[in-house]
Scaffold this motif. Structure first.
Motif, PDB file in Angstrom:
ATOM      1  N   UNK A 191      39.488  50.846  43.039  1.00 48.49           N
ATOM      2  CA  UNK A 191      38.812  50.194  41.724  1.00 48.49           C
ATOM      3  C   UNK A 191      39.196  48.749  41.582  1.00 48.49           C
ATOM      4  N   UNK A 192      37.776  47.927  41.269  1.00 51.05           N
ATOM      5  CA  UNK A 192      37.863  46.623  41.221  1.00 51.05           C
ATOM      6  C   UNK A 192      38.886  46.474  39.836  1.00 51.05           C
ATOM      7  N   UNK A 193      39.765  45.287  39.770  1.00 51.77           N
ATOM      8  CA  UNK A 193      40.427  45.050  38.539  1.00 51.77           C
ATOM      9  C   UNK A 193      40.021  43.657  38.365  1.00 51.77           C
ATOM     10  N   UNK A 194      40.233  43.301  37.113  1.00 42.62           N
ATOM     11  CA  UNK A 194      40.030  42.245  36.551  1.00 42.62           C
ATOM     12  C   UNK A 194      41.078  41.288  35.823  1.00 42.62           C
ATOM     13  N   UNK A 195      40.909  40.007  35.989  1.00 41.00           N
ATOM     14  CA  UNK A 195      42.146  39.203  35.620  1.00 41.00           C
ATOM     15  C   UNK A 195      41.686  38.164  34.559  1.00 41.00           C
ATOM     16  N   UNK A 196      42.530  37.099  34.374  1.00 42.79           N
ATOM     17  CA  UNK A 196      42.230  35.969  33.304  1.00 42.79           C
ATOM     18  C   UNK A 196      42.204  34.786  33.967  1.00 42.79           C
ATOM     19  N   UNK A 197      42.312  34.591  35.268  1.00 37.96           N
ATOM     20  CA  UNK A 197      41.818  33.213  36.199  1.00 37.96           C
ATOM     21  C   UNK A 197      43.002  32.406  36.078  1.00 37.96           C
ATOM     22  N   UNK A 198      44.223  32.859  36.205  1.00 35.73           N
ATOM     23  CA  UNK A 198      45.559  31.921  36.432  1.00 35.73           C
ATOM     24  C   UNK A 198      46.235  32.109  37.579  1.00 35.73           C
ATOM     25  N   UNK A 199      46.505  31.032  38.390  1.00 35.30           N
ATOM     26  CA  UNK A 199      47.139  30.966  39.561  1.00 35.30           C
ATOM     27  C   UNK A 199      48.478  30.529  39.235  1.00 35.30           C
ATOM     28  N   UNK A 200      49.501  31.177  39.780  1.00 33.75           N
ATOM     29  CA  UNK A 200      51.001  30.935  39.324  1.00 33.75           C
ATOM     30  C   UNK A 200      51.658  30.484  40.455  1.00 33.75           C
ATOM     31  N   UNK A 201      52.482  29.713  40.305  1.00 32.32           N
ATOM     32  CA  UNK A 201      53.752  29.226  41.101  1.00 32.32           C
ATOM     33  C   UNK A 201      55.020  29.355  40.649  1.00 32.32           C
ATOM     34  N   UNK A 256      54.051  40.234  38.726  1.00 31.84           N
ATOM     35  CA  UNK A 256      53.406  39.841  37.352  1.00 31.84           C
ATOM     36  C   UNK A 256      52.015  40.035  37.514  1.00 31.84           C
ATOM     37  N   UNK A 257      51.319  39.979  38.632  1.00 37.96           N
ATOM     38  CA  UNK A 257      49.956  40.415  38.783  1.00 37.96           C
ATOM     39  C   UNK A 257      49.560  41.819  38.300  1.00 37.96           C
ATOM     40  N   UNK A 258      50.311  42.770  38.427  1.00 43.75           N
ATOM     41  CA  UNK A 258      50.068  43.923  37.905  1.00 43.75           C
ATOM     42  C   UNK A 258      50.059  43.802  36.359  1.00 43.75           C
ATOM     43  N   UNK A 259      50.779  43.193  35.962  1.00 45.31           N
ATOM     44  CA  UNK A 259      50.828  42.920  34.265  1.00 45.31           C
ATOM     45  C   UNK A 259      49.436  42.372  33.984  1.00 45.31           C
ATOM     46  N   UNK A 260      48.994  41.048  34.734  1.00 44.99           N
ATOM     47  CA  UNK A 260      47.908  40.386  34.156  1.00 44.99           C
ATOM     48  C   UNK A 260      46.603  41.173  34.608  1.00 44.99           C
ATOM     49  N   UNK A 261      46.506  42.182  35.569  1.00 47.23           N
ATOM     50  CA  UNK A 261      45.099  42.547  35.910  1.00 47.23           C
ATOM     51  C   UNK A 261      44.897  43.947  34.904  1.00 47.23           C
ATOM     52  N   UNK A 265      36.912  43.372  30.422  1.00 44.11           N
ATOM     53  CA  UNK A 265      36.983  43.207  28.812  1.00 44.11           C
ATOM     54  C   UNK A 265      38.003  43.862  27.990  1.00 44.11           C
ATOM     55  N   UNK A 266      39.275  44.262  28.919  1.00 38.87           N
ATOM     56  CA  UNK A 266      40.481  44.570  28.164  1.00 38.87           C
ATOM     57  C   UNK A 266      41.087  43.191  27.744  1.00 38.87           C
ATOM     58  N   UNK A 267      42.026  43.658  26.733  1.00 38.32           N
ATOM     59  CA  UNK A 267      42.535  42.472  26.013  1.00 38.32           C
ATOM     60  C   UNK A 267      44.183  42.174  26.547  1.00 38.32           C
ATOM     61  N   UNK A 285      40.435  38.146  27.167  1.00 36.76           N
ATOM     62  CA  UNK A 285      39.880  39.372  27.815  1.00 36.76           C
ATOM     63  C   UNK A 285      39.505  39.180  29.137  1.00 36.76           C
ATOM     64  N   UNK A 286      40.119  40.013  29.769  1.00 37.21           N
ATOM     65  CA  UNK A 286      39.984  39.966  31.296  1.00 37.21           C
ATOM     66  C   UNK A 286      38.366  39.899  31.794  1.00 37.21           C
ATOM     67  N   UNK A 287      38.103  38.962  32.760  1.00 39.82           N
ATOM     68  CA  UNK A 287      36.857  38.942  32.995  1.00 39.82           C
ATOM     69  C   UNK A 287      36.380  39.305  34.540  1.00 39.82           C
TER      70      UNK A 287
END
Length: 300
Positions: A191-201, A256-261, A265-267, A285-287
């Motif tokens: 299933x497709x998951x949605x995030x907030x558009x942040x690339x981390x290093x 971290x990705x598991x926490x972000x996605x 529209x979830x908060x 809101x995840x987009x």
């Protein structure tokens, strides 16, 4: 007191005294370099196995040392204590000092030196799992290439604040999470998951000649038109501290990705630290985006 402890490792370590619970060890090293020829005190069975009640507690002991001759290796350059779980394939390491040591069984005190997340701080779940399947507990005794003497005494695993039932539930939930991850991984359609558009290093710090430890997560890039980019508060170079009040700065990026996605529209609440040192919270809101790819560093 550490009755039943033994010594192991290179350099032919020998027990000089094991009376009244007090151990005195001497090492005559073979070759040069204390880092190469380190030896250890190894705990007896009473300290091993299911020690989950110590989760959230601490490991205490007194370590005294006297060198006679030979080159030394600094105590800050080697792992002074190691907790190993052969069943899980995880080894955790912490630093020691001469004198009284009180090492909390919390992520900030330890580094994963073998197993998932190697080179980074462990998760709370990893510590609880290792303490419930503890195969060995060792304290380094050898720091010199020549003759040296080291004492260890008053070793205690101090019980943590959590009940046996709470820790058991934590481990059960962790297993459920791992089972669900495996189920999703093996599913023919994810299933497709949605995030907030942040690339981390990850920001890492050298802790030895060949070891690194993660000390933070930096925003490397914002995905154009993603939730964070549209909101405008998160900036490139800011630090990510927490997600939904859970500290994540020391976690491996896949965790971290598991926490972000999540669902569309979830908060999600992000705890951030700006480049100038101020902290702030951001509600996003995840987009609509390829979230599970956008969260990880990408090759330029």
């Amino acid at each position: 007191r550490p009755q039943g402890w033994v010594v192991q490792g290179k350099g032919d370590p020998k027990i000089l005294l094991d009376a009244g619970g007090r151990l005195a060890k001497v090492l005559v090293a073979r070759g040069h370099g204390g880092k190469t020829h380190g030896w250890e005190f190894s705990a007896p069975a009473e300290y091993l196995g299911d020690q989950r009640v110590a989760y959230g507690g601490r490991l205490e002991f007194t370590l005294k040392h006297a060198d006679v001759q030979g080159d030394s290796v600094g105590m800050h350059k080697v792992w002074g204590v190691k907790l190993d779980s052969r069943q899980l394939g995880i080894t955790l390491g912490a630093r020691t000092t001469v004198g009284f040591n009180r090492i909390a069984l919390e992520p900030a005190e330890w580094t994963v030196i073998a197993g998932p997340g190697k080179g980074h701080g462990p998760t709370q779940r990893q510590i609880a799992m290792v303490m419930s399947h503890l195969s060995s507990l060792t304290v380094r005794g050898g720091y010199f290439s020549g003759i040296e003497m080291t004492w260890i005494d008053d070793v205690k695993l101090v019980r943590g604040p959590h009940s046996h039932r709470v820790i058991t539930n934590l481990l059960a939930k962790a297993k459920d999470v791992e089972d669900e991850k495996e189920r999703v991984r093996r599913a023919p359609f994810v299933a497709k998951r949605y995030g907030v558009g942040i690339v981390l290093s990850p920001l890492v710090q050298q802790v030895g000649s060949s070891e690194e430890r993660q000390i933070g997560l930096i925003v490397k890039r914002l995905v154009k038109d993603g939730p964070a980019h549209r909101d405008g508060r998160v900036q490139v170079g800011d630090w990510l501290l927490s997600i939904n009040r859970v500290q994540v700065w020391a976690l491996p990026l896949p965790d971290v990705a598991e926490h972000l996605v999540g669902q569309l529209d979830s908060e999600v609440w992000l705890g951030m630290k700006g480049k100038e040192g101020h902290t702030y919270d951001v509600r996003l809101m995840r987009g609509e985006m390829a979230a599970d790819r956008a969260q990880l560093p990408q090759t330029p």
